[in-house]
Design a protein around this motif. Structure first.
Motif, PDB file in Angstrom:
ATOM      1  N   GLN A 112       0.754  -1.301  -0.074  1.00  0.00           N
ATOM      2  CA  GLN A 112      -0.037   0.104  -0.023  1.00  0.00           C
ATOM      3  C   GLN A 112       0.898   1.239   0.000  1.00  0.00           C
ATOM      4  O   GLN A 112       0.577   2.274  -0.805  1.00  0.00           O
ATOM      5  N   ALA A 113       2.076   1.317   0.915  1.00  0.00           N
ATOM      6  CA  ALA A 113       3.029   2.601   0.869  1.00  0.00           C
ATOM      7  C   ALA A 113       3.504   2.552  -0.656  1.00  0.00           C
ATOM      8  O   ALA A 113       3.674   3.798  -1.076  1.00  0.00           O
ATOM      9  N   LEU A 114       3.752   1.516  -1.138  1.00  0.00           N
ATOM     10  CA  LEU A 114       4.406   1.576  -2.658  1.00  0.00           C
ATOM     11  C   LEU A 114       3.473   2.267  -3.478  1.00  0.00           C
ATOM     12  O   LEU A 114       3.836   3.111  -4.386  1.00  0.00           O
ATOM     13  N   ILE A 115       2.015   1.621  -3.480  1.00  0.00           N
ATOM     14  CA  ILE A 115       1.295   2.284  -4.444  1.00  0.00           C
ATOM     15  C   ILE A 115       0.868   3.653  -4.356  1.00  0.00           C
ATOM     16  O   ILE A 115       0.593   4.248  -5.199  1.00  0.00           O
ATOM     17  N   GLN A 116       1.008   3.930  -3.138  1.00  0.00           N
ATOM     18  CA  GLN A 116       0.756   5.684  -2.703  1.00  0.00           C
ATOM     19  C   GLN A 116       2.003   6.295  -3.229  1.00  0.00           C
ATOM     20  O   GLN A 116       1.846   7.385  -3.621  1.00  0.00           O
ATOM     21  N   ALA A 117       3.331   5.776  -3.130  1.00  0.00           N
ATOM     22  CA  ALA A 117       4.392   6.637  -3.413  1.00  0.00           C
ATOM     23  C   ALA A 117       4.638   6.602  -4.781  1.00  0.00           C
ATOM     24  O   ALA A 117       5.025   7.569  -5.431  1.00  0.00           O
ATOM     25  N   TYR A 118       4.391   5.553  -5.350  1.00  0.00           N
ATOM     26  CA  TYR A 118       4.594   5.305  -6.926  1.00  0.00           C
ATOM     27  C   TYR A 118       3.733   4.679  -7.596  1.00  0.00           C
ATOM     28  O   TYR A 118       3.780   3.359  -7.877  1.00  0.00           O
ATOM     29  N   PRO A 119       2.635   5.150  -7.845  1.00  0.00           N
ATOM     30  CA  PRO A 119       1.429   4.706  -8.663  1.00  0.00           C
ATOM     31  C   PRO A 119       1.770   4.215  -9.947  1.00  0.00           C
ATOM     32  O   PRO A 119       1.084   3.106 -10.390  1.00  0.00           O
ATOM     33  N   ASP A 120       2.957   4.524 -10.474  1.00  0.00           N
ATOM     34  CA  ASP A 120       3.533   3.707 -11.803  1.00  0.00           C
ATOM     35  C   ASP A 120       4.786   2.934 -11.766  1.00  0.00           C
ATOM     36  O   ASP A 120       5.482   2.854 -12.641  1.00  0.00           O
ATOM     37  N   ALA A 121       4.893   2.645 -10.480  1.00  0.00           N
ATOM     38  CA  ALA A 121       6.246   1.672 -10.071  1.00  0.00           C
ATOM     39  C   ALA A 121       6.294   0.830 -11.189  1.00  0.00           C
ATOM     40  O   ALA A 121       5.614  -0.101 -11.720  1.00  0.00           O
ATOM     41  N   GLY A 122       7.543   0.616 -11.879  1.00  0.00           N
ATOM     42  CA  GLY A 122       8.049  -0.400 -12.639  1.00  0.00           C
ATOM     43  C   GLY A 122       8.541  -1.697 -11.906  1.00  0.00           C
ATOM     44  O   GLY A 122       8.607  -1.688 -10.521  1.00  0.00           O
TER      45      GLY A 122
END
Ligand code: FES
Ligand code: FES
Lengths: 280, 152
Positions: free
Chosen positions: B109-119
């Protein structure tokens, strides 16, 4: 659970922190400075560290700075490693700290905590050794600025009560060609067999090594061997290996022979890569 | 032993309790507030089972003193309600015993919030912070990617 009790202090200035340390010591207490505190918390839990007073440095603004002016970069010792990455000011350091622990842990582990810690793997110091950076140290006469080469010899050399406040790095170094290579045994996580940071400054190769010995280091003999103009990359690496300081770590992560073997190959790779970039 | 009264902001509510300065946040969440979703695993910062959010960032609550959390905004798995990542874990069956799940979900969830377009590289870098002893890694990866790709 941490099996002992301590008091907790949260000073807001460098002077307050230093004086607290001394008044606690004079009162017979055993204070420690704390920034991320990961080593204090984890070693305390298993009885390998004791304190009865924790002085948390992260409320001190100078310890949290990340600032670039016309000539220098200033980084606070209490910056979490993720903040160092996100600031994107020092490319070699960014690559270097990205390899420490794991992403979530790096939200807590701080720059100063890694440099001043007790573990063998204090590789965040390597970019500062390569760049001839200075350290700002809080002591009895207030703040002093010292060359890293005068205060870091295997470990940071601090008098009781002194603490690392900031690093200062010349802006010119930030754009030097560089690599940071961390070789692990098998998986992407876990401790490294060896970490090598390298940069080219004035056509000379500078090298810092962590994980080989119980301390991180930069050695002028090793660099002289790697910059020997008449030798091939393999010969330079071979000569450099003969100048490594002792002792070489020999543990369950890797034997001493294996560490040297991996290091030699890593050095050769770095030499070839930099030659490919048209260094010579 | 010094016992102090502290007020923490947890899941949007002010909660007051008494702690020792040496108490880690994980123990206080579980034993003082009954928020047992954050799990004790290694207690050494290695496994990620205890992951919570501090000001929206992932934090291993075994590596933080409760006193350090005063004035910060804490979210535990109990504070996440109906998020796409929770739904995706169910859809992709991204767990077996479930012990690592709250920590993985908080980190995702923290990743999705910080980098919604994470590769892939960023996803791997972040998720390496958690360990699943049942090795549900492929399903966890599918779950987080399904949320990231649909938001991107
Ligand atoms: S219990 Fe906190 S990381 Fe394992
Ligand atoms: S589902 Fe069992 S530890 Fe991950």
């Amino acid at each position: 659970m941490i099996p002992f009790d301590f008091d907790y202090f949260n000073p807001e200035t460098v002077q307050e922190a230093y004086h607290l340390y001394h008044s606690l010591t004079e009162a017979g207490r055993e204070p420690v400075y704390f920034s991320g505190g990961t080593e204090i918390i984890t070693l305390g839990r298993i009885h390998q560290l004791y304190t009865d007073a924790v002085i948390d440095l992260k409320g001190i603004p100078e310890c949290r700075t990340a600032q670039l002016d016309d000539e220098h970069l200033y980084l606070g010792a209490a910056l979490p490693l993720t903040a160092v990455e996100e600031a994107r000011l020092f490319p070699l350091l960014m690559k270097n700290v990205k390899e420490i622990a794991d992403h979530t842990a790096r939200e807590k582990v701080t720059l100063g905590g890694n440099i001043c810690g007790n573990i063998f793997y204090r590789e965040a110091v390597l970019p500062f050794l390569l760049s001839d950076s200075s350290f700002v140290i809080a002591g009895k006469d207030g703040l002093k600025v010292q060359s890293i080469h005068d205060v870091f010899e295997e470990h940071i050399q601090l008098a009781p009560g002194e603490f690392l406040v900031q690093t200062i790095t010349e802006k010119n170094f930030l754009t030097a060609p560089h690599v940071n290579i961390k070789r692990k045994r098998q998986w992407d996580t876990g401790y490294p067999v060896v970490t090598v940071a390298a940069a080219i400054v004035g056509r000379r190769l500078r090298i810092g090594i962590s994980g080989l010995c119980p301390f991180p280091f930069r050695s002028y003999e090793v660099e002289a061997a790697l910059n020997e103009p008449a030798l091939s990359p393999e010969q330079k690496a071979e000569l450099a290996i003969s100048h490594m300081p002792a002792p070489i770590l020999n543990d369950s992560e890797a034997s001493a022979e294996y560490r040297l073997f991996v290091l030699k190959n890593t050095l050769t790779d770095i030499l070839v890569a930099f030659e490919g970039m048209g260094r010579r | 032993m010094t016992i102090v009264s502290v007020t923490l902001m947890i899941n949007g509510e002010e909660r007051t309790t008494e702690i020792r300065y040496a108490d880690i946040l994980l123990t206080v969440l579980r034993e003082k507030f009954g928020l047992t979703g954050s799990k004790p695993g290694c207690l050494n910062g290695d496994c990620g089972a205890c992951t919570v959010h501090v000001n929206g960032k992932p934090m291993k609550s075994c590596l933080m003193l409760a006193i350090e959390a005063v004035g910060e905004d804490i979210t535990t798995i109990e504070g996440l309600k109906g998020t796409p990542i929770q739904q995706a874990f169910i859809q992709h069956f991204a767990f077996q015993c479930g012990y690592c799940t709250p920590g993985f979900i908080m980190n995702c969830q923290a990743l999705i919030q910080a980098y919604p377009d994470a590769g892939d590289k960023v996803i791997k870098e972040w998720l390496e912070s958690n360990i699943c002893r049942c090795t549900s890694y492929e399903e966890i990866e599918a779950a987080v990617k399904s949320v990231l790709r649909s938001e991107a």
